[in-house]
Design an enzyme around this catalytic site. Structure first.
Site, PDB file in Angstrom:
ATOM      1  N   HIS A 164      20.230 -33.039 -56.278  1.00  0.00           N
ATOM      2  CA  HIS A 164      20.791 -34.390 -56.335  1.00  0.00           C
ATOM      3  C   HIS A 164      19.808 -35.395 -56.939  1.00  0.00           C
ATOM      4  CE1 HIS A 164      22.264 -38.274 -54.650  1.00  0.00           C
ATOM      5  NE2 HIS A 164      23.459 -37.718 -54.729  1.00  0.00           N
ATOM      6  N   SER A 318      27.060 -41.979 -55.943  1.00  0.00           N
ATOM      7  CA  SER A 318      25.641 -41.737 -56.256  1.00  0.00           C
ATOM      8  C   SER A 318      25.397 -41.834 -57.748  1.00  0.00           C
ATOM      9  CB  SER A 318      25.241 -40.317 -55.828  1.00  0.00           C
ATOM     10  OG  SER A 318      24.846 -40.270 -54.501  1.00  0.00           O
TER      11      SER A 318
END
Length: 377
Positions: A164, A318
């Protein structure tokens, strides 16, 4: 406050065995009490190993440690506050392995970043990415990374064991247009702060330690592509201190598709809260939305860097947040010294209206060229 008595209580409470424990954050009301506690604690910890796991969070005059579930601070009321040290997770939905796509990623194109590169590339702007770490060996990120910090293991570099953080860093500042991908601010500097484990989970105390580190290392922007449903006074306190120090905090709103709610910390007014759009310039179905959103940016099927030099497509607020952090880096390199409040105002008056009859009129999608133009006025 009787610091010696508090230290004795802490030592005895932390030494309790056979009880269910959980992580707690203890904040001191007075700076002097906190300073005295740290001094006495550092001396006592050499003799009482049970005290060593205490984490210091100087930015909010606090410590975090594991305490029995039943533990209370009733004997020290007024001098200290206690709250649960909650878990917090990164914001993304689908993950898909992708071959390298030649050319500029669609989100970078959509916000018109390439049109700004003759004016600004984000040179010398420092962005703290509090996340899962970063792949230091990725060819598209080598030029953009500084050492950063690993809060889970201080003796190691903040290597990414999830993916991520590498994806976020790629969208912000990848710089390998000839052979790889390019991010929004290719000459900005990423300072990776590993607070999240391989599952994309962290404690609020580690986020606060990350904010503290970013403020002390004079970053310009902190990217927070994570969130939780519950409010934390300790986290708000840390973000407020960063905001007052002139640091821009960009936070993802969450992926629940809610119309009137966003996750914390994006819900705090001291952050720039980000929702996600798709290629049609509509709000992505998964994105939280509503009056708490300051700006929308591409977050659906975003192509970016991944572990072991690879690439992945990910969706989530995100991903939208990393577009906004990169854009603000372009703005700050062009117009240094803008405050967090000024940057939020510029974003809110320079958005592109969204495509939808039901789209909100009080905010819209990020447009780098309009943003730079609004900063001139």
């Amino acid at each position: 406050m009787d610091i010696t008595a508090f230290l004795h209580w802490l030592k005895d409470t932390m030494a309790c065995t056979g009880q269910t424990t959980k992580n707690r954050i203890i904040r001191f009301q007075k700076q002097g009490d906190y300073r005295r506690f740290l001094q006495e604690w550092s001396e006592a910890a050499t003799n009482f190993p049970a005290l060593k796991p205490v984490k210091q969070m100087r930015i909010i005059r606090a410590i975090s440690c594991q305490l029995p579930v039943e533990a209370t601070l009733s004997g020290f009321s007024g001098g200290v506050w206690i709250e649960n040290d909650r878990r917090i997770t990164v914001h993304h939905t689908a993950v898909k392995t992708m071959p390298l796509e030649k050319g500029i990623p669609w989100g970078v194109q959509q916000i018109k970043a390439p049109l700004a590169w003759s004016i600004t590339t984000g040179h010398r702007i420092k962005i703290g990415v509090i996340d899962t770490g970063v792949d230091f060996s990725h060819p598209d990120l080598r030029q953009s990374l500084s050492r950063g910090i690993n809060l889970l293991n201080r003796s190691m570099l903040p290597h990414d064991d999830n993916g991520h953080g590498t994806h976020i860093a790629g969208t912000i500042a990848a710089a390998n247009q000839v052979h790889g991908m390019i991010g929004i601010a290719p000459r900005a500097q990423i300072l990776p702060v590993k607070a999240f484990d391989h599952n994309g989970s962290a404690f609020v105390s580690d986020i606060i330690l990350g904010i503290d580190w970013c403020v002390r290392n004079r970053v310009h922007i902190i990217n927070m592509s994570f969130g939780m449903k519950t409010r934390s006074k300790a986290l708000l306190n840390a973000i407020t201190n960063a905001y007052n120090a002139g640091v821009i905090v960009v936070a993802s709103s969450g992926n629940d598709g809610k119309r009137r709610s966003v996750d914390y910390p994006a819900r705090y007014p001291q952050t720039i809260s980000v929702g996600a759009t798709n290629k049609l310039r509509r709000i992505a179905p998964f994105s939280n939305r509503g009056t708490f959103i300051d700006i929308y940016a591409p977050g659906d099927k975003i192509f970016s860097a991944w572990l072991r030099g690879k690439y992945h497509e990910m969706s989530g607020t995100s991903m939208a947040t990393s577009h906004v952090s990169g854009a603000i880096a372009l703005l700050l390199a062009h117009k240094p010294g803008l405050s967090p409040a000024e940057i939020k105002a510029i974003l809110k008056k320079s958005y592109l209206p969204l495509r939808s009859t039901k789209a909100p009129r009080y905010t819209g999608e990020l447009d780098v060229m309009k943003m730079l133009g609004a900063a001139e006025r």
